[in-house]
Design an enzyme around this catalytic site. Structure first.
Site, PDB file in Angstrom:
ATOM      1  CB  ILE A  32       5.964  34.825 -40.199  1.00 20.23           C
ATOM      2  CG1 ILE A  32       6.843  33.827 -39.436  1.00 20.23           C
ATOM      3  CG2 ILE A  32       6.023  34.652 -41.690  1.00 20.23           C
ATOM      4  CD1 ILE A  32       6.432  32.358 -39.610  1.00 20.23           C
ATOM      5  CB  CYS A  33      10.580  35.773 -40.503  1.00 21.47           C
ATOM      6  SG  CYS A  33      12.375  35.539 -40.454  1.00 21.47           S
ATOM      7  CB  ALA A  34      12.317  40.138 -41.689  1.00 23.45           C
ATOM      8  CB  VAL A  55      10.188  40.450 -34.875  1.00 18.21           C
ATOM      9  CG1 VAL A  55      11.203  40.886 -33.830  1.00 18.21           C
ATOM     10  CG2 VAL A  55      10.605  40.881 -36.269  1.00 18.21           C
ATOM     11  N   GLY A  64       4.713  35.927 -36.212  1.00 15.97           N
ATOM     12  CA  GLY A  64       5.480  34.701 -36.031  1.00 15.97           C
ATOM     13  C   GLY A  64       6.956  35.015 -36.004  1.00 15.97           C
TER      14      GLY A  64
END
Length: 186
Positions: free
Chosen positions: A102-104, A122, A150
């Site tokens: 998730i995220c980075a 991303v 995510g």
């Protein structure tokens, strides 16, 4: 067993909300400290993981159902700099286990070449790090094969519920969503 990798600088919400969802669903989930038993998050919260990454045995690795990579630039860097972490991610991928980021953190999967030809999301502006993926900007959670990505901390509950749904089915995830009064979609 689900393993959640924690490196210094990880994003708290992206680790703890999915962990909470998994445990509420009765799924064995374990946090793994990349650099020991005292991990400092991106917002300077000290967390004590369940185990260290170095403590995993080959039997522990074989029993993995899923590996989860929270975001946070420092946490993602810690994952990418750890030979053991990247080997665990690659092992899970190559053995048909679920791999979630998730995220980075999806950029770590991109750097390992695990996203080629796959749809992924991303943190906005980091799409170039998905390396050969098919970016899905603005999408909170994307599932493509055994890869779950995510978008950001704001997607952490949807991400966690999706992890539960992939592992134990939609009904199990809906029970968790109802218990926490989650009113979004997943």
């Amino acid at each position: 067993m689900v393993y959640i990798l924690l490196g210094n600088g990880f994003e708290e919400t992206e680790a703890i909300a999915p962990l909470d969802c998994l445990r509420r669903a009765g799924i064995d989930a374990c946090t793994l400290g990349i650099s020991g038993f005292k991990i400092r998050s991106s917002h300077q919260i000290t967390v004590m993981p369940d185990r260290t990454l170095d403590s995993l045995t080959p039997a522990d690795v074989d029993e993995a159902e899923m590996i989860v990579l929270p975001g946070g630039l420092g946490g993602v860097a810690a994952i990418q700099e750890s030979v053991r972490a990247t080997a665990l991610i690659r092992h899970c991928y190559e053995h048909g286990k679920w791999v979630a980021a998730i995220c980075a953190a999806p950029t770590a999967l991109g750097a390992l070449g695990l996203l080629a030809g796959k749809k992924a999301t991303v943190y906005p502006g980091m799409e170039d790090g998905l390396t050969d993926a098919i970016p899905q900007p603005g999408t909170p959670v994307v599932v493509d094969g055994r890869i779950i990505t995510g978008e950001a901390a704001g997607s952490a509950w949807e991400f966690g519920l999706t992890l539960v749904s992939c592992l134990r089915g939609r009904e199990a995830a809906e029970k968790v969503a109802e218990a926490v009064h989650f009113h979004g979609s997943f």
